[in-house]
Scaffold this motif. Sequence first.
Motif: not given
Length: 451
Positions: A113-114, A120-124, A164-169, A441-444
């Motif tokens: 995600a970073e 945050g919503r996408e991380v959850i 999880a990583a595939s979803k975020l990609r 809005p942004d996990i960073r």
Amino acid sequence: MTPTEALARFIVETRFESIPGKVVAAAKTSILDTIGVTLAAIPEGVGQSIIRYVREMGGSPAAAVIGAGLKTSPPWAALANGTLAHALDFDDSNNMLNGHASVGVLPAALAQAETRGASGREVIEAYVIGFEVASKLGAGMNMALHRNGWHPTCVLGAMGAAAAASKLRGLGVEATRMALGCAASHASGLRANFGTMMKPVHAGLAAEAGVRAAGLAAAGVNSHTDVLDAKAGFCETFSGPGKYRMADIIDRLGNPFVLDSPGVNLKPYPCCMSSHISVDVLRGLMEKERFTGADVESVDVDLLEPNYVNLRHHDPRTGLEGKFSGEYILSRLLLDGALRLDTFTDGAVNAPAARAMMERVRVHMAEGEVPHGAPKPATVTVRTRDGRTFRQRGERSRGNASLPLSREEIHGKFRDCARRRLAPGKIEKVLGVLVALENLPDIRSLMADLA
């Protein structure tokens, strides 16, 4: 539709909007808890070793190692954060996986995600999906996988981390199938390493494997399209031919989510979950009958086989071995009335008082079985020097999904853990962000505060 395709479609098609509110709430609690125990692990020997290793490996500064002031490539960040998250054995567990899903899935999700500036919503969303994949694999592959000597946290966690990583990609169904196939060839982890530094590294390897597998698939590397049920594939290799139940893996994905039922177990004690029922039983007897360690002649504990074999160190000599020793854990409870982070140091394990008390505590393997996923009861028998005998059976421990910790206890644990690394003002800031993670809005920005 093949099982692997069904799993890939679940990963791709599940959206935050379709995840029940109670599952989102449970996810945020586990994310908060996992980040807390990660911060607390920085001073530990394995924590310092993994940070040293990752720093030496270099890499592009794209993802933060929590609490270390270090940024590196996503797979290395996932390796470090997964190892740190499991270093204290203070992280959550669930009965379906028969291990720890969060410490593989969350570090993979955060690292991926970073790099993408995900919300945050996408991380959850990714965390819930990865947790579900790892845990439902456990539902269908345990207890055979566990009895074969594999560590489910690493074997199944690699697949959850890849999900999880595939979803975020943003991978599609076919690419996600490739990622699952890649992750299947990364999966490993032996229970023989319980009580050593390698045990927490298993969680890091799962997280690293997930990030790497998604990256390989995105780069065009192919793998077996149906790795779950292939001959010599994932399920057959780890559980054995005919020893897994594919329906338990595929047929109820997200219905219900494991984060809802049977739920997550949060730890009030920084040691193996297999000891926690006996800890609570002994603690209750000490309070009710008003005795201390000085009054005790002997303690006998009867555990079912899975918990007995996890507590494999009957004569521990290090703090890590102590976390997997029923004899030591209960001896320290008798001596101190509590189990703390500093209970599990080499010095504490080898203290003369602890060595003497361990001679009075005996752990036995009891006959019997319970359905997979159900809590495993423990029976404690105490004999005092003045001739009294107390015997009590426990069915569940505090922090179990059916006996949850309060919000105040969860936040208190986070603060206790985080103060090992963060200033008080930063602790409250991070806590506030994590409580409302879906609004970030942004996990960073969070990772910058944690780093």
